[in-house]
Structure formats: C-alpha cells, structure tokens
Design an enzyme around this catalytic site. Structure first.
Site, PDB file in Angstrom:
ATOM      1  N   TYR D 100       1.031  -1.201   0.004  1.00 49.10           N
ATOM      2  CA  TYR D 100      -0.243  -0.034  -0.206  1.00 49.10           C
ATOM      3  C   TYR D 100       0.738   1.161  -0.131  1.00 49.10           C
ATOM      4  CZ  TYR D 100      -3.222   3.532   1.621  1.00 49.10           C
ATOM      5  OH  TYR D 100      -4.112   4.692   1.840  1.00 49.10           O
ATOM      6  N   GLU D 185      -3.482   7.741  -4.003  1.00 44.51           N
ATOM      7  CA  GLU D 185      -3.297   6.296  -3.189  1.00 44.51           C
ATOM      8  C   GLU D 185      -3.063   5.323  -4.391  1.00 44.51           C
ATOM      9  OE1 GLU D 185      -6.073   4.949   0.133  1.00 44.51           O
ATOM     10  OE2 GLU D 185      -6.839   3.717  -1.640  1.00 44.51           O
TER      11      GLU D 185
END
Lengths: 290, 369, 290, 369
Positions: D100, D185
């Site tokens: 991530y 993101e």
C-alpha cells in the site's frame, strides 16, 4: 563548561564505514568522543568496532539519543545527508565535506534554520570542546583543556595557532572551525556570542582571512557585546586581488574583503591583531596580564 | 566558471528571456555573413572581461565588409589580456533606457539576492547604494510574484515594463537555480520601445556544481600549470615572486605567503597540497613547483592528517628521480615528525620547527645571504 | 490584558480598496481598531479614507510599524499575499478567504512557521480582543469587554454563542475564529495555552464541530495544562457520516471525528459539554459559581 | 473531486509510474476488443466506490465474448449505489506481493503525509497501526532521497524493489503537488517479478484548486439539487428528513440540524446560505428548498453581514411569485432585525428571537401539533 559540545554529547557519524569516516571515527573515539551510532545505507544492522550502524538517520534516532552528527559524505550527496539529519531532529550538524555546491549549502542553511539546527561548516575541520568531545578531523594531541576559545575559518592554520598556544601553556575551551566556503552555518558572531557567555573561556582567539565580510561583522559585534579579550590573526595580507586563495571565500573581489579593511575594523573594536602566528600567545599574556 | 557573453545569452534564450537576434562567429567570414543577414549590428569581442568598448572590442556597423575586417583584426588578437576566439554579432537595439538586473549569492545572509538598478550599462559598483535595489530571496519559497512586484515598484518602471521584468526575474531565478549559477547578471537590460531585452549577460557557474552541469561547455580560464594542479586535486594560483611555496591547508598557505612578504621576499605561487596528501601527490606537487623555475622552494607542513614522513619521502623521491636544482627550506611538525626529520637528515636537510624561521631562511637564500 | 491583539496593535489591510476590504475596514475602524495602512497593488500613494495605501507590503512596513495584517484577497491570490506579509516580517496574519487550495494553505503554514508568524485561518471570521482591537468580519456590537475567552471553528455559530453570553451579562476577553478549513494556522491548543496565561480570562468557551481531531487534541491539552473552567459546545451531532457539512473540515470520515468521540474526550478532560447553544451561559454560571 | 480509477491511472502513467497495459471501455464491444488485444485481463467497473469485487464489479477472463457479456451486464447498471458508465480492461498481473502506498494531507500537522504498508490490497484502515509506515513531508524540502530511503527501509523490501518504490514515491509526490491532490493512493501496489506496478489508483483533487486544474475532466458526484446549489454559491447537502433548513454559516446550520433532531424531528437538508447573501440569492435558496417538497421550512438567520431585511424580503418575493405551500418558521436576529420583522409581520409571520424555540416549533408543526 565549554560551548556547543560537552562530555555527554552523543554523536552520530554519517558515512561511518567509508575510508575517511572509519579513520576519523577511531580518532574521535580515542579522543573520548561518545560516538553512539553510525549511518551507512545498506549496512543497517551491522556494527563498526562496536558502534551500531543504521541504514538511515531516522532509524538511528529511534534507538539512540543523538545530539550531534558529523558527515563523511561525498559532496554531491551531502545535501541529502544533511537534510536527513536535520529532519530527524539532530541539533548540531558538522559538515566536513568541501566542494558542496553553493546552492546546496543555501538549501541546507535554510532548512536548518527552520528546524533550529546549528550547522558547522561546510568545509570545516570541525569543532572540539577540549578534553570533552571532539567532532571533526583535527589532530587530537593539540586540543588540551584550558581557557582560550578559538574560532577559525581555516584548518591547518588553526592547528598551527592552537599548537603555539599549547606550547605556551594555554589550553583551549572550545575550538570551532567555521569552514572555508562562502556560505557556512556558524559564523564568528554566533560563536563569539557563546564564548562570551561561557564561564570557562577567559579570552578568545579569532583566526580570520581575506575575503567576505565575516571579520568586519565580528568586529562590530565585539565592539558592542564582547567584554573578554579577543586576539585576531588574519591570513592573506600578501594576496593579490581577484585570486581565490584555496578557500572559496578567500578572495578580494571588487575591493571588498581586504586585509587592511579587516584590520581597521578589528582595531576600531579594540581587538589586537597579531602580525605573525607565533605572536598570539604573547598577545594573550598581555591581555590576560600574565 | 565564467561563461562568455554568447553562452550566457544562449542560456537566457533557453529560459525564455528575450535577447537580441544574432549569432556567434569564429571567423571573419561568419561575422560578415551574419551582418549581411541581420543588417544593422553590434559586433562584440567574446572575452571574460568587461570594459571591451574602451579597449576597441565593440563596433556598430551595417556593412558586412566592415564587419569582416573588424572581426579579422580582433579574432586571434589579445584584448585586456585575453585572446579573442569568437565575436558575437547581434542586431543593434534602439535603446530608450538601460537597467541593471542580477541574481547573486549573499554569502553573509546565506541566501540568493536580487540586485537591480534603474541605472544600467555601468558597473554596478558605481551605482550609489541608495539607488541600488536589493531584495533577499528565501530559497524555500523562491521567486514569488510579491517579490517581483516589490522590485519593479522600487525600479519605478511603467506597468507594461514591470510585467516584463517580473517575467524575466522569474525565468532568471529558474536559470540561477537549475544551472547552479553564482551570478546571473543582465547589464544592461534594455528598454526598447515597449520591449525589454537582455543586451549583455554575465553568468558564473559554481565550479563545485559542474559535476551536475555536464551539458555546459567548459570555459578554461586557468594557466596550463593551474590546470595541471587542478587535475592533481591541488589548489594552485600563480603569483609573480621567486620563492615557490607548498603547504597543507589554504589558511596556512596564505599565512606562509604573508611571512615571505613580511621578511621582504615574494612568493611564486600559492599551493595548498590539502590535508592528507600522500607521497605520490606530494611528489607531483613538487614537480609542478619546479616546472616554474623558482629560485628557492619553501615547504611548510603542519602534519595533522598529512604525515611528515610522506612529505619527506616525496621530497627524496623527486630529488632522486628528477633532481632538485634549487635550494629547499622545509618546516616539518606534527604526525610522524621524527620519521620525516630522519629521512631528510639522511639527505643533509635539517627541517625547521617554526614556520616563520623557515620563511625567513627562504627569503635570505633568495637574497643571497 | 487579552491575548494576541491589544489596544495599540497596528493593523494592515491587504486588499483595502476592494468591496469586502473597504466595507470591513470601515467596520474595524469604527470598532476602534488601529488600521494604519492598506495594500492594493497599483494604488500605492493613494489613501483610503485617510489610511495610506501602498503598492506592496514591503513598502508599507518601511513607513509604518505593522503588528498584524488581514487579507481580503481572492483565494487564488491569497498565497502570494500571505507570503508577502510573512516575508515582510508581520507577526500576526488573519486569513479571511475561504476556498484557498489546501496545498497553498500548507505552503503558507510552513513559511509562517519558519518565520515565526502566527496565522489565524484561513476561512475564519477573524480575531478580536473585545473593546481593544478587532481584526475580522464579526459584527461589532456583540463583542463587549469581559472575562470569557472564546475559541471557535465556525463563525455565525460563534456569534450566536457570544450573543447568548452578552445577553447573560458575560463579556469576552479575546475571541478567536480558527477557521473552517482542514488546514488552519492557530488551533484550539495554541489559543487555550494563551488564554490559560491571560489574567483577564476567567473561563473559556470552546465552540467545536464534527470532523478532524482538533477537539480531541484540545481535550488532551486541557486535561494536562488548563486550570480555568472550559465549556464546550459542539455542532454536528445529527450529521450523517461521509457528508461534508459546509466546512471542509466538518466531515466524519472512516469513523473518525465523530460527535460522540469528541464529547467523550472532553468529558474525560473535565470539560462540560453544552447540548444546546443557549445553555452555555448557565454552564458558565455554574463553573464560576455565580 | 474523486477521480475514477482509469483517470487516476492515466495520471500515474503521465507521471511515469508503471500501470498495467489496458484501456477504458464505454461499450461491451470496446471491452471485448480490448480483451482480444490484451489476452488475459481483469475487467473492473468504474465507480467512485471501493469493494467492487464483492459487489460483482470485477472479473478475470481471457475470452473476449465473456468480456463483452460481463460488460454488457455491468454498463448502465447500478453498483454500490453508483451507475456504471465505463469499465477498465487491463492485463492481468502475476501478483507476488501487494503493498500500500499513498500521499495525503495531515490536517493536524499541516503537511503532506506518506502512508505505506507492506500489506496492501486491503482497506488501509484495517492495517494495524504498528504495521503502518507514516512519514511526514516538509513542503519546503519535498520528497528527498532520505525520505524514500526511510520508507523503503520500514517496508523491508529488497534493494531492487526499494529503488522502484523510491522512484514511484518521487513521481507520486510530484503528481500530488502539481495536480493539487488531497489524496494520491495506490492500493495495491503490486510486486510482479522484479517489477513494481500500480494495480489500482484512488486520487482525490482539491475542489478549491479546480480553477487551476482545468485540464482535468469534471467528475460529478452530486445530485442535481446539490449541483444547482453549488452553482448558486450555496453549500447544500441532501438529507433524509422532512424539515427544510436554511441558515447562514456552516456551524450554525449544523447546530440548527442538531436542534431539530434534539426536539425529535429530522432535517431534509443542510443549506448554508453563507454570510452576506442578498435578496436574490436568498430567494434562489428558498426555491431550491421548495423543490424538494418538504413538510415545513425553518429559516435561522443570525445577521452579521447578512441583513435580516434582505432575508425577509426574499421570503416575501418568493411567496408572491411562486407561492410557499408549506408552513415556514423564521428566526431573525442581528443586522436590520427590526426592519425584517416588520416585513414579515405584514405577511402575518411573527419571527422568533431564539433559535431553539424556532426549531422546536418547526418540529411541532411537522408532528401535527
């Protein structure tokens, strides 16, 4: 008491596993400096003669209290390493490398200022509180404890003068190398301010040179704020204008930064200017009435 | 590293700053051809020095034959001590007003500084302090609109000129940062009609940043010996005297030169062999000194990182291999001092302990005492 | 005594000749604020109802002592105007505009921090030391001198509560609007720190809302550092998660910034939380034993 | 403004961050064609919501007919409450590991924040705090090598992966700054062989910066009424209740909603008419409220810059022109309060002085008391 560095100052060495870094780490340790950590990207988890080595400064500060860091990092990478130390919250940074680009030096100074970090150098031999903590590359044996504060733009010339002091029985409190570059962190005024407050320091020796205006600013400051005796020695009296004498800052340009101008400024501030390096101890005797 | 005017202008143009139409010529034919193409031109000798006009390095012409003759005279000749290897041929400007604009490094303040003046075309040193516009730049925020607004306010220019100067300042700052300039100076910055144009350019690149400015052509200002010294990693400057000097450290080398002068002598050079020079590098440094045929050599070593025995050994090596035909005075103290002294003693040299005594002796030798 | 602003605070108005700027300059002058200068590019040399107007802030500060500045500048140009004020050394900056891009707000806060400038807002109604100096757009008549410090994230709701205080006989010492944006300068903790020290202030009313963690941080701070009574009122109890209630910061995202969490934090810190705006004066009576 | 995954990936690609080969399809035919061209693919419904897999919005296939059928079913349908208007067809990745990586704004610290985790592909909220790598960025120095060095150290990835993540972080930060992102993101960031690829992208652009991001396509997430309110310069959010609310100021509007709930009612909306709305704007706001057919209207005005007489006049105007078919409760205090009250009294309305009394009355009306 001394200034900047103390017996319990904990020091990080950035670039500890390099040739310069490892040599001078040994020298510092043998002087008594508390080297508590080293940084060497890719070598985190190893140790250098018992000193833990980390991949990053951030990793080092999570495990150790670090008061100061010294950089043995090639000039092209010095800015990143300096930023790393400042960002990690280290409050005293000794920038050994020479040939750091001037734009990098300006960037380092701006970042350091915004974070309240004191920068020594670049292109300095370092800083030492004699007998307590040495962060730099100066030869150990000349730096014996005493009551004379020394602040200098150049390295070997400073050793020469400290050598003369030692030979005459004068030890040193704190000796600071400002560095020979045009843009440096600490300047004469900053150090004079500290030495004036320091109880251990009885007198100050200032080793300047031609070029720039640091000596003139120091003279102004001394005039207004320094009560302790200050002896100055200045290099470069014989240098012709327009020629850069080794140090980036040591050049008389457009009629500024001349030897004569600096001597005049010091004399107006009541500072005795020694003509020859070996005269400094005698000037001190006189000033301290010994 | 100083750039020639034509290089500086190429950089300005690359960053979108207006410069006069023109081109650089290395031969009289090229200069004549450019003049034929442009019409009314100014031709300027390309040397790393100001005051070219007074020295006869600049003419205005609209005749290509005259342009060729003028360039033929200039090219290859010496002007203000510099050899002229190119001329810049540019369209002559209608000049209404000349300003001064520069970005430089303020060493004491540790940040970039804008310098500007409503009086241009003259040496900025000759502009009275109260007419000089100075404005510090914070590198963390750069050249913001409010900065250029204040600069143009203080220059008291019209709105249309102010907008162009603001644009030029932004571009000049980008050049200053991206090209690692120590100085980016436009003098004069010319107002011609409603247009603002850079009529001259003086740009100095930080030598320490050349490693990341590899696209720039190298401009060599140094003598052959200085160039060689640079390649050896030594800091070396030629001077006019006859006592060759080598020391370790810039400050102590300067101090050594001062001592020579103090005792009535004159140094032939500044040579800082640096801290930690080994046998090999010291030997090369000695050879460099000998190549300038001094009347004596003074070596002043205060060994910190530098080892005295290394210096002594280098001396002995050079003496054996190539011979040292002039008297040498050596001062040695510090790391491995005893070992160094022994090596020299074996060669009949008694090294001094004090630097002023060594300097004094070197002067005496040259004076024939 | 009050905090931040005092009777002799000298104020600059950036954008003084615009519609908003001119209207609120008159309001501030009529409140008693010492507006000593205005800035309006292109209008330097003129004056606004007797107040000198300058082309730049730098020009203004060379002629006047300026302690604080307020910006009536459209959001797209607010960053440059804020930088201008900070660079000119102004120490208190009130950022009225709403819709300032968040990257601009971060840049302003970083620059302000490095220069030691206090920023109020953006998207604030301003700050007032009642009866002494008002820098903002709040209606003059509710802000009467007294002993209650008020700090709020929202504007009209703050007036509502201050109106209730006034009606109950409570005047205010200093009232600070933090601003409704996600990134603002002063926060609850900063203001509480000052109000705790301020002799004039006997109690503090804190007007918060859902979203963010400013109230939780305030509660932590109060628990450890504030001895004066603090009454809180929080807006947004009925707001559903994921909906942005007007203010950029007033949104419950990913279960954070809820009304319940904030009430819990305040109660753990001994802060009384009023359910309804009009209850605040009664809570103060109780806390101050009146 | 949230961007669709395919838009986010177009941005990533523009900044040089590796994304899977693929393309966006608005018709089943395009989806089938892309599948035929790429081979083994993943097809993902393009909606502004996560958890698309569970909702049936994602398939893997290497059959172009299946791709067409799947897309035909999806396109035009509703998924997680969003209408699917496009699908993204991308080469299926060999996934060895999922990470991530994000850059967002840390409101409390007032600076950008890097968020990273060695566990990707899941909601970052589900990653345990001690496995979350957080690193603050100073906007005055940006994404420096030392920052990426520390992030990759804490992710404990191999050197070759670390170098790629460092590169991606630098580019992502440039995107974050230059595109005025509030969130950039990549989840998951996939390690496939020796290569690191962005397998999903969630990018949110700051609404307040859209004026300088005009090259971006507008993604409309609002209802028609919310959109209309935005055009009127009002801050408006639709809610589920039956009491329409208008107030001036975000905080006081929230407080008004809270009071309605406190007295047992439910608000139909949040409408902040702002400070200083005039007659015309207030009238438009009222019309907007009426368009949603509420059972009552509550107007709560605390006049600072807003003038009470303006609000009263707007009410009278709307009543005359279009009629107001539901009961209205008004609270008026502040600037020009008396004048406003008079205007309303002439219409038979007695304005309240206290906001909680007005809120209580509105609830009573709806409850039939």
């Amino acid at each position: 008491m001394a200034v900047y560095l103390f017996a319990d100052t904990q020091v990080l060495v950035q670039g500890i596993t390099g040739k310069q870094g490892s040599f001078h780490t040994r020298q510092m340790v043998s002087y008594g400096t508390k080297i508590v950590a080293g940084v060497s990207p890719g070598k985190g988890g190893q140790n250098f003669e018992g000193i833990p080595v980390y991949h990053t400064v951030a990793a080092a500060v999570t495990e150790q209290r670090i008061d100061a860091s010294i950089l043995f990092i090639p000039a092209p990478f010095a800015k990143d390493a300096a930023f790393e130390a400042i960002d990690a919250g280290i409050k005293i940074l000794v920038l050994l490398p020479e040939h750091i680009p001037i734009h990098d030096a300006m960037a380092i100074m701006a970042f350091a200022k915004s974070r309240g970090t004191t920068v020594v150098g670049p292109n300095t031999f370092g800083i030492v509180s004699s007998g307590k903590c040495k962060i730099g590359i100066m030869p150990n044996r000349f730096f014996l404890p005493g009551n004379i504060g020394v602040v200098s733009r150049s390295g070997t010339l400073c050793y020469e003068i400290v050598g003369n002091l030692t030979a005459s029985g004068y030890g040193t409190s704190t000796v600071v190398g400002l560095g020979g570059d045009r843009v440096v962190g600490l300047n004469f005024t900053d150090v004079l301010k500290e030495l004036e407050k320091d109880r251990q320091t009885e007198a100050v020796v200032l080793v300047g040179e031609i070029g720039g205006s640091a000596e003139e600013e120091a003279a102004e400051f001394i005039k207004a704020n320094v009560t302790k005796p200050v002896i100055a020695y200045l290099a470069g009296k014989s240098a012709p204008p327009g020629k850069r004498m080794g140090h980036a800052g040591a050049i008389i340009e457009r009629g500024k930064g001349t030897f004569e101008g600096k001597v005049k400024a010091f004399e107006a501030a009541g500072v005795s200017v020694a003509q020859l390096p070996f005269q400094v101890p005698a000037f001190l005797d006189k000033a301290l009435k010994k | 590293m100083k750039l020639y005017e034509y290089m500086g202008k190429e950089l300005l143009a690359r960053y979108g700053i207006p410069v006069p139409e023109g081109g650089v010529a290395a031969t009289p034919e090229e200069a004549a051809e450019l003049t034929g193409k442009i019409g009314s031109v100014v031709i300027k000798a390309q040397i790393l020095s100001g005051k070219r006009g007074k020295a006869g390095g600049i003419i205005f012409t609209d005749n290509h034959a005259e342009a060729g003759r003028f360039s033929a005279d200039l090219l290859g000749s010496e002007l203000n001590g510099y050899k002229v290897e190119a001329v810049l041929v540019e369209k002559k400007l209608q000049i209404e007003r000349e300003l001064y604009l520069a970005i430089t490094v303020d060493s004491a303040a540790r940040n970039p500084l804008i310098l500007a003046s409503a009086k241009g075309g003259i040496d900025i040193e000759d502009v009275p302090e109260e007419e000089l516009v100075k404005m510090a730049l914070d590198v963390t925020v750069g050249m913001q609109p409010f900065v250029t607004r204040e600069v143009t306010r203080r220059l008291a220019v019209s709105d249309v000129v102010a907008a162009q100067i603001a644009d030029i300042l932004s571009k000049l700052y980008r050049l200053f940062v991206e090209m690692d300039a120590e100085l980016a100076e436009i003098n004069p910055l010319v107002i011609s009609g409603e247009t603002v144009i850079a009529a001259d350019a003086k740009i100095t690149i930080d030598d320490d940043a050349l490693f990341r400015q590899s696209a720039l052509p190298l401009v060599e200002e140094r003598t052959a010996a200085e160039k060689k010294a640079h390649e050896l990693g030594l800091s070396y400057v030629e001077l006019d005297g006859d006592i060759a000097v080598m020391a370790n450290g810039a400050g102590i080398t300067m101090a050594t030169l001062d001592l020579i002068q103090y005792y009535g002598g004159a140094a032939a050079n500044f040579l800082d062999a640096g801290g930690g020079a080994g046998v090999e590098q010291t030997a090369r440094a000695l050879e460099l000194l000998l190549s300038k045929n001094p009347r004596a050599i003074l070596i002043n070593i205060f060994g910190g990182i530098t080892r005295c025995d290394d210096v002594a050994q280098a001396f002995v090596d050079v003496k054996k291999n190539s011979g040292i035909p002039v008297p040498v005075v050596i001062r040695l103290v510090g790391t491995n001092e005893e070992k160094g002294r022994e090596i020299l003693l074996a060669e009949g040299i008694n090294a001094y302990k004090l630097m002023h005594e060594a300097a004094q002796r070197a002067v005496e030798i040259v004076k024939g005492n």
